[in-house]
Design a protein around this motif. Structure first.
Motif, PDB file in Angstrom:
ATOM      1  N   GLY A 121      27.945  55.898  65.588  1.00  0.00           N
ATOM      2  CA  GLY A 121      28.697  56.199  66.809  1.00  0.00           C
ATOM      3  C   GLY A 121      30.198  56.042  66.653  1.00  0.00           C
ATOM      4  N   GLY A 122      30.821  55.583  67.753  1.00  0.00           N
ATOM      5  CA  GLY A 122      32.277  55.555  67.842  1.00  0.00           C
ATOM      6  C   GLY A 122      32.952  54.721  66.771  1.00  0.00           C
ATOM      7  N   ARG A 175      33.347  56.821  63.660  1.00  0.00           N
ATOM      8  CA  ARG A 175      34.402  57.811  63.942  1.00  0.00           C
ATOM      9  C   ARG A 175      35.790  57.156  63.869  1.00  0.00           C
ATOM     10  NH1 ARG A 175      33.781  58.228  69.702  1.00  0.00           N
ATOM     11  NH2 ARG A 175      35.361  56.598  69.680  1.00  0.00           N
ATOM     12  N   ASP A 176      35.924  56.006  64.513  1.00  0.00           N
ATOM     13  CA  ASP A 176      37.244  55.365  64.557  1.00  0.00           C
ATOM     14  C   ASP A 176      37.645  54.771  63.209  1.00  0.00           C
ATOM     15  OD1 ASP A 176      37.456  56.172  67.147  1.00  0.00           O
ATOM     16  OD2 ASP A 176      36.954  54.242  68.042  1.00  0.00           O
ATOM     17  N   ASP A 225      27.883  49.586  67.628  1.00  0.00           N
ATOM     18  CA  ASP A 225      26.559  50.194  67.771  1.00  0.00           C
ATOM     19  C   ASP A 225      25.837  50.205  66.436  1.00  0.00           C
ATOM     20  OD1 ASP A 225      26.514  50.938  70.528  1.00  0.00           O
ATOM     21  OD2 ASP A 225      28.066  52.409  70.062  1.00  0.00           O
ATOM     22  N   ARG A 279      22.263  63.194  69.419  1.00  0.00           N
ATOM     23  CA  ARG A 279      23.472  62.618  70.023  1.00  0.00           C
ATOM     24  C   ARG A 279      24.374  63.692  70.614  1.00  0.00           C
ATOM     25  NH1 ARG A 279      24.439  57.046  68.348  1.00  0.00           N
ATOM     26  NH2 ARG A 279      22.466  56.413  67.463  1.00  0.00           N
ATOM     27  N   ASP A 280      25.506  63.209  71.215  1.00  0.00           N
ATOM     28  CA  ASP A 280      26.354  64.149  71.964  1.00  0.00           C
ATOM     29  C   ASP A 280      27.173  65.072  71.059  1.00  0.00           C
ATOM     30  OD1 ASP A 280      27.933  62.006  71.161  1.00  0.00           O
ATOM     31  OD2 ASP A 280      28.705  61.524  73.152  1.00  0.00           O
ATOM     32  N   ASN A 287      30.420  61.949  66.703  1.00  0.00           N
ATOM     33  CA  ASN A 287      29.758  60.678  67.043  1.00  0.00           C
ATOM     34  C   ASN A 287      28.405  60.546  66.350  1.00  0.00           C
ATOM     35  OD1 ASN A 287      31.770  59.857  68.734  1.00  0.00           O
ATOM     36  ND2 ASN A 287      30.799  60.591  70.609  1.00  0.00           N
ATOM     37  N   ASP A 291      21.956  65.638  79.616  1.00  0.00           N
ATOM     38  CA  ASP A 291      22.815  64.518  79.971  1.00  0.00           C
ATOM     39  C   ASP A 291      24.223  65.016  80.322  1.00  0.00           C
ATOM     40  OD1 ASP A 291      24.324  62.283  80.196  1.00  0.00           O
ATOM     41  OD2 ASP A 291      23.770  61.405  78.265  1.00  0.00           O
ATOM     42  N   THR A 340      26.570  63.628  81.745  1.00  0.00           N
ATOM     43  CA  THR A 340      27.700  62.691  81.556  1.00  0.00           C
ATOM     44  C   THR A 340      28.474  63.073  80.288  1.00  0.00           C
ATOM     45  OG1 THR A 340      26.476  61.067  80.250  1.00  0.00           O
ATOM     46  CG2 THR A 340      26.509  60.710  82.627  1.00  0.00           C
ATOM     47  N   ARG A 341      27.832  63.818  79.421  1.00  0.00           N
ATOM     48  CA  ARG A 341      28.506  64.213  78.172  1.00  0.00           C
ATOM     49  C   ARG A 341      29.706  65.129  78.440  1.00  0.00           C
ATOM     50  NH1 ARG A 341      23.001  64.892  74.553  1.00  0.00           N
ATOM     51  NH2 ARG A 341      22.844  62.664  74.049  1.00  0.00           N
ATOM     52  N   ARG A 394      32.258  62.518  78.993  1.00  0.00           N
ATOM     53  CA  ARG A 394      32.540  61.876  77.702  1.00  0.00           C
ATOM     54  C   ARG A 394      33.401  62.803  76.839  1.00  0.00           C
ATOM     55  NH1 ARG A 394      29.545  57.735  75.894  1.00  0.00           N
ATOM     56  NH2 ARG A 394      29.581  58.474  73.744  1.00  0.00           N
ATOM     57  N   ARG A 437      37.019  62.767  77.961  1.00  0.00           N
ATOM     58  CA  ARG A 437      37.680  61.513  77.544  1.00  0.00           C
ATOM     59  C   ARG A 437      38.029  61.531  76.059  1.00  0.00           C
ATOM     60  NH1 ARG A 437      33.795  58.389  79.795  1.00  0.00           N
ATOM     61  NH2 ARG A 437      33.299  57.533  77.757  1.00  0.00           N
ATOM     62  N   ARG A 488      41.665  61.632  74.391  1.00  0.00           N
ATOM     63  CA  ARG A 488      42.085  60.481  73.581  1.00  0.00           C
ATOM     64  C   ARG A 488      42.431  60.883  72.158  1.00  0.00           C
ATOM     65  NH1 ARG A 488      37.576  56.461  72.183  1.00  0.00           N
ATOM     66  NH2 ARG A 488      37.014  56.776  74.351  1.00  0.00           N
TER      67      ARG A 488
HETATM   68  N1  CTP Z   1      25.772  58.815  72.898  1.00  0.00           N
HETATM   69  C1  CTP Z   1      25.259  60.069  73.159  1.00  0.00           C
HETATM   70  N2  CTP Z   1      25.204  60.537  74.450  1.00  0.00           N
HETATM   71  C2  CTP Z   1      25.651  59.776  75.470  1.00  0.00           C
HETATM   72  C3  CTP Z   1      26.171  58.491  75.222  1.00  0.00           C
HETATM   73  C4  CTP Z   1      26.225  58.046  73.913  1.00  0.00           C
HETATM   74  O1  CTP Z   1      24.860  60.764  72.243  1.00  0.00           O
HETATM   75  N3  CTP Z   1      25.599  60.224  76.710  1.00  0.00           N
HETATM   76  C5  CTP Z   1      25.797  58.336  71.508  1.00  0.00           C
HETATM   77  C6  CTP Z   1      26.992  58.803  70.691  1.00  0.00           C
HETATM   78  O2  CTP Z   1      26.571  58.930  69.362  1.00  0.00           O
HETATM   79  C7  CTP Z   1      27.960  57.654  70.818  1.00  0.00           C
HETATM   80  C8  CTP Z   1      27.015  56.457  70.786  1.00  0.00           C
HETATM   81  O3  CTP Z   1      25.857  56.901  71.490  1.00  0.00           O
HETATM   82  O4  CTP Z   1      28.864  57.619  69.750  1.00  0.00           O
HETATM   83  C9  CTP Z   1      27.576  55.204  71.427  1.00  0.00           C
HETATM   84  O5  CTP Z   1      27.984  55.464  72.736  1.00  0.00           O
HETATM   85  P1  CTP Z   1      29.162  54.668  73.417  1.00  0.00           P
HETATM   86  O6  CTP Z   1      29.156  53.268  72.949  1.00  0.00           O
HETATM   87  O7  CTP Z   1      29.099  54.955  74.872  1.00  0.00           O
HETATM   88  O8  CTP Z   1      30.483  55.418  72.943  1.00  0.00           O
HETATM   89  P2  CTP Z   1      31.302  55.463  71.601  1.00  0.00           P
HETATM   90  O9  CTP Z   1      31.039  56.738  70.878  1.00  0.00           O
HETATM   91  O10 CTP Z   1      31.160  54.212  70.838  1.00  0.00           O
HETATM   92  O11 CTP Z   1      32.773  55.765  72.112  1.00  0.00           O
HETATM   93  P3  CTP Z   1      33.929  54.977  72.778  1.00  0.00           P
HETATM   94  O12 CTP Z   1      34.953  54.922  71.712  1.00  0.00           O
HETATM   95  O13 CTP Z   1      34.344  55.858  73.907  1.00  0.00           O
HETATM   96  O14 CTP Z   1      33.407  53.637  73.214  1.00  0.00           O
END
Ligand code: CTP
Length: 422
Positions: free
Chosen positions: A34-35, A38-39, A51, A123-124, A128, A172, A174-175, A178, A181, A185
Motif C-alpha cells: 500500500g501507501g 508507494r511513499d 499496512d 486494490r484501488d 497502491n 467501492d 470511495t475510491r 481517494r 486526494r 497530493r
Molecule cells: N485500498 C483499496 N481500496 C480502498 C482503500 C484501500 O484498494 N478503498 C488499498 C490500497 O492498496 C491502499 C491500501 O489499501 O494503498 C491501504 O489503504 P489506506 O491505508 O487507506 O491508504 P494508503 O494507500 O496507505 O494511503 P495514504 O497515504 O492516503 O494513507
C-alpha cells in the motif's frame, strides 16, 4: 534498486524484522504493502500507519506479535481476516491476503483468502498495489526486491493514476475520493480509461450509494491533507464536489483563506483544533440552505456541528466588526462563539479587522478579571442576577483597561455597589 526498507526508521525496521521472523514460525509470510511502499519509492516521509499483507492466519499471528513486540491489539475482524496492532507509536494493520466480492455496489465486500498477487489486483490504483516481502535474518530485514506485478512503479514515475479493474468504482465509490486526494497530493493525472471510469461512476451516481459515515471518513482525511485547497480544486475540476457537498466550489477567495491559515502570520493557528478551522474555511461561502444540508446529511462530531451552526451567522457578524470597536465591545460580539469559528472569521476577514480578531483571540479572550464570583460574595454580593451582571461588567472593565489588578477591581466593585444603592 536500493534496499527500500532501509529508508524506514531503524526502530520500525527492527519491529518489522521481529514480526517477519515470528510470522515464519507459524508458516505466515508478511508483505509491506500500500501507501508505505508507494511513499518509499517517492522518498516521502513515512507516517505512523503501516499496512502489512499476511499470507497466513492473522487470527493466530496477531496475538503472537502483540505479546512478543510489546504492543496491543486495538481492533480485530476475524470475518475479514484483519487486526490492528499498536506498537510504540506505529499503527500496524494486518490483513490476510484476499479476494473480494461485492454483492452490491458500495457495500462492504465478502472476502476469501487468496494469494498476494490476487490481493494486489483487487486494490484501488496501480501505485497502491506494490509490495515488499519482509524477510529477516539475525534481527535485521534482508534486502528484498519490489514486487510489482501490476506495473505501479512505472505509473508512479509517470505520475499516472490507474485503476486496476473495470468494476472498481462501482464496488467501492470511495475510491473516487481517494483518487482525488492522491492525485492532488502527488500531482497525478488519471490515464484515459481511469478518467472515463470516474466520469461514468459520477454519472451513475455511485457516490450517493455510500453511507454518510463512509463519505465523512474521506472528508476527514481531506482535512488532514497537507494542502486541502488543492484537493478541493481538483475535486471541483473533476465535478465531484457537488455529489458530496453541494455549493462547495473552489475559488480564489477559498484558496486565499487557506493560504492565510497555512502561513498563519498572526500566530493563532495553534489556538483551535485544525480540522474544524479548515472545514470552516472551506465551507465559508456556502449558503444557509447548503450548510443546513451538510448538517442534515452527515452525523458530525460536536465541534463540527457547532461550527456549522455558527458559520451561518458568521457573514453578518463579520460586517459588524470594525476597527473602532473596544475590546469589550468585540468580546460582547464574539464571546459565545467557539475559538475555531473565530479563527475562521480571522482568516476570512480583511487585513485590518483580521489583526483585531487575532488580538482578541490571543490576548483578550483568555483574559480573566482579577476577582472571581467567590471574591465578590466575600465582599458581600449575594448570589443572583446582580452578581452575574457585576462579573460580566468587571470583565468588560478589565478588557478595556479600567480595572488592572485586585486593588482597582475592588475599588470598581465598591463604586458599582454604591451606585446601585443610591
Ligand atoms: N485500498 C483499496 N481500496 C480502498 C482503500 C484501500 O484498494 N478503498 C488499498 C490500497 O492498496 C491502499 C491500501 O489499501 O494503498 C491501504 O489503504 P489506506 O491505508 O487507506 O491508504 P494508503 O494507500 O496507505 O494511503 P495514504 O497515504 O492516503 O494513507
Amino acid at each position: 534498486m536500493d534496499h527500500l526498507t532501509n529508508r524506514l526508521e531503524p526502530p520500525l525496521q527492527h519491529i518489522l524484522a521481529c514480526a517477519a521472523a515470528l510470522a515464519a514460525t507459524v508458516d505466515a509470510t508478511l508483505w509491506l504493502v500500500g501507501g508505505v511502499v508507494r511513499d518509499l519509492l517517492l522518498e516521502l516521509p513515512i507516517g505512523r500507519d503501516i499496512d502489512l499483507a499476511v499470507e497466513g492466519d492473522v487470527t493466530r499471528l496477531a496475538p503472537l506479535l502483540a505479546t512478543t513486540l510489546g504492543g496491543t491489539i486495538t481492533a480485530r475482524h476475524p470475518a475479514f481476516g484483519t487486526a490492528t496492532l499498536a506498537v510504540d507509536h506505529w499503527i500496524i494493520d494486518l490483513a490476510q491476503t484476499r479476494t473480494e466480492y461485492y454483492p452490491q455496489p458500495a457495500v462492504l465486500p465478502v472476502v476469501q483468502p487468496a494469494p498476494l498477487t490476487t490481493d494486489l489486483a483487487r486494490r484501488d490504483f496501480s501505485i497502491n498495489a506494490m509490495a515488499i516481502r519482509l524477510v529477516a535474518d539475525d534481527g535485521r530485514l534482508l534486502p528484498m526486491p519490489l514486487f510489482d506485478p501490476l506495473n505501479g512503479a512505472v505509473d508512479l514515475a509517470a505520475r499516472r493514476l490507474r485503476l486496476l479493474h473495470d468494476r472498481s468504482l462501482r464496488d467501492d465509490p470511495t475510491r473516487i475520493l481517494r483518487g482525488v486526494r492522491l492525485a492532488a497530493r502527488l500531482n497525478l493525472t488519471p490515464e484515459p480509461a481511469t478518467a472515463a471510469q470516474i466520469e461514468t461512476a459520477l454519472t451513475n451516481g455511485y457516490l450517493a450509494l455510500l453511507t454518510p459515515e463512509r463519505i465523512q471518513t474521506e472528508l476527514c482525511l481531506t482535512l488532514s491533507e497537507p494542502d486541502p485547497a488543492a484537493v478541493v480544486a481538483l475535486a471541483d475540476r473533476w465535478q465531484v464536489t457537488s455529489h458530496i457537498i453541494p455549493g462547495l466550489h473552489w475559488s480564489s477567495a477559498l484558496a486565499e483563506r487557506l493560504a492565510r491559515y497555512r502561513h498563519d502570520e498572526a500566530g493563532i493557528a495553534g489556538l483551535a483544533p485544525a480540522e474544524p478551522v479548515i472545514a470552516g474555511l472551506l465551507l465559508y461561502d456556502l449558503s444557509e440552505d447548503d450548510l443546513q444540508a451538510v448538517r442534515q446529511r452527515y452525523h458530525l462530531p460536536t465541534p463540527f456541528r457547532r461550527l456549522l451552526i455558527e458559520l451561518s451567522r458568521l457573514r453578518s457578524l463579520a460586517q459588524s466588526i470594525t476597527t473602532t470597536l473596544s475590546p469589550s465591545q468585540l468580546d460582547a460580539l464574539l464571546h459565545s462563539y467557539s475559538t475555531a469559528t473565530i479563527a475562521v472569521l480571522h482568516y476570512a476577514a480583511t487585513t485590518s479587522t483580521a489583526s483585531l480578531i487575532a488580538r482578541y483571540l490571543r490576548e483578550w479572550r483568555p483574559l480573566r478579571p482579577p476577582l472571581t464570583g467567590d471574591d465578590l460574595q466575600a465582599m458581600g454580593v449575594a448570589p443572583g442576577p446582580q452578581l452575574g451582571r457585576l462579573l460580566r461588567d468587571l470583565r468588560a472593565a478589565t478588557l478595556d483597561g479600567t480595572v488592572t489588578d485586585r486593588v482597582t477591581a475592588e475599588r470598581w466593585v465598591y463604586q458599582q455597589l454604591a451606585a446601585a444603592r443610591s
